[in-house]
Write an enzyme that holds these catalytic residues in place. Sequence first.
Site, PDB file in Angstrom:
ATOM      1  CD  GLU A 102     -30.214  32.965  29.800  1.00 54.17           C
ATOM      2  OE1 GLU A 102     -31.141  32.562  29.104  1.00 54.17           O
ATOM      3  OE2 GLU A 102     -29.036  33.001  29.398  1.00 54.17           O
TER       4      GLU A 102
ATOM      5  CG  ASP B 150     -31.003  40.659  30.595  1.00 55.18           C
ATOM      6  OD1 ASP B 150     -31.085  39.440  30.816  1.00 55.18           O
ATOM      7  OD2 ASP B 150     -31.006  41.505  31.513  1.00 55.18           O
TER       8      ASP B 150
ATOM      9  CD  GLU C  63     -22.897  32.433  36.846  1.00 57.08           C
ATOM     10  OE1 GLU C  63     -23.359  32.274  35.706  1.00 57.08           O
ATOM     11  OE2 GLU C  63     -23.538  32.144  37.891  1.00 57.08           O
TER      12      GLU C  63
END
Length: 381
Positions: free
Chosen positions: A174, A171, A339
């Site tokens: 990863e 996905d 992130e």
Amino acid sequence: MNGQEQDWHITAEQLTPISKQLIIWNQHPSGGYTACPLFANYAYSWLRDGSFIANAMDVSGEPESAADFYNWVNPIILRMKTRIELLLERFERGDSIEQHEFLHTRYQLDGRDDHNAEWGHFQLDGYGTWLWGLVEHYRIAGQTEMPETIADSVDLVVRYLCAFWEQPNFDCWEERGDQLHPSTLACIYGGLEAIGRFNGRTDLLEICAQIKQFIVEHMVHPERGYVVKSIQPTYTGNEYEIGYGGVDASALWLCEPFQVFAADHPVMAATISKIEADLKTTDGGIRRYSEDEYYGGGAWILLTAWYGWVSLASGKRLEAEQALQWIVKQADSLGRLPEQVAHAETDSEVYQGWLSRLGTPATPLLWSHAMFLVLNFQLVK
């Protein structure tokens, strides 16, 4: 330090040029975008992340940057022509194909293959996203025909996706390479649908209809009606079982930008509600999925932007504005977005383990800046 601890103030207007400049600074001369320049494991260019970054540059008035990325992918695909043709021949014969034999999901910044990264390579979402982004690039520029210089690579990718869209692969995080994922199918749908309409390919629109039907038949929770995180083959024919019964926030891609479902479609509405109930933090960020252990399961900038984008499509402008405000608050003193950020529900022990192993979460993450730009564009256009 996250945005809740900062003692400076930055606005969306100030963050916009910073985000564009960070993306431009971290684009290789050949066109690939560095996922994160200060995080060793992200020193590559992913087709998925890069296509979303390029689209953000397109909508932000930087089409040259976007063009450089799409053109960077072109010779990579052409270099793989013999490999793709052989894979397609083996598919037609019904041969078994190992995951390592498929195309890679990320490449060195100069276009060379990445042979050493620890995460799974067989991902189809990037190739679908590249097709979608390419068509969006032409549409924004007012082009109505596909340039001959890129037509061969587009054809190779289209044939590759049409053959292998039902193949289990990793996905967008990863993970779970033995399963199928709604966000991956959304990317494939979006790419094939875009090429189908741009090039008048009704056969591709028929494939898209099959993908949508597959999602409805196999990926919708039988009682709750939302799209589950993943399914896996049972190896007893064309049957599947739920691999992970919760929801993944990347399912938002089914709505925006790929429009497999409208925001008010019952399946999409149930999925959005499930994301809000299970993955929205008390301060407004969006997590990946409930059992996420990467850095203790933090709230992701890019997913919060996606939630804002889909909220806007749902007619919920206040939620979209709140998502943008939350994102802006996460910027550091240099205007850099990470992130992900820790929140009240973060598993602190797991978080500390990741800090010891890899250091602080990736900052600046170009994909985070890109999705901030997209959400901001959607709100002000």
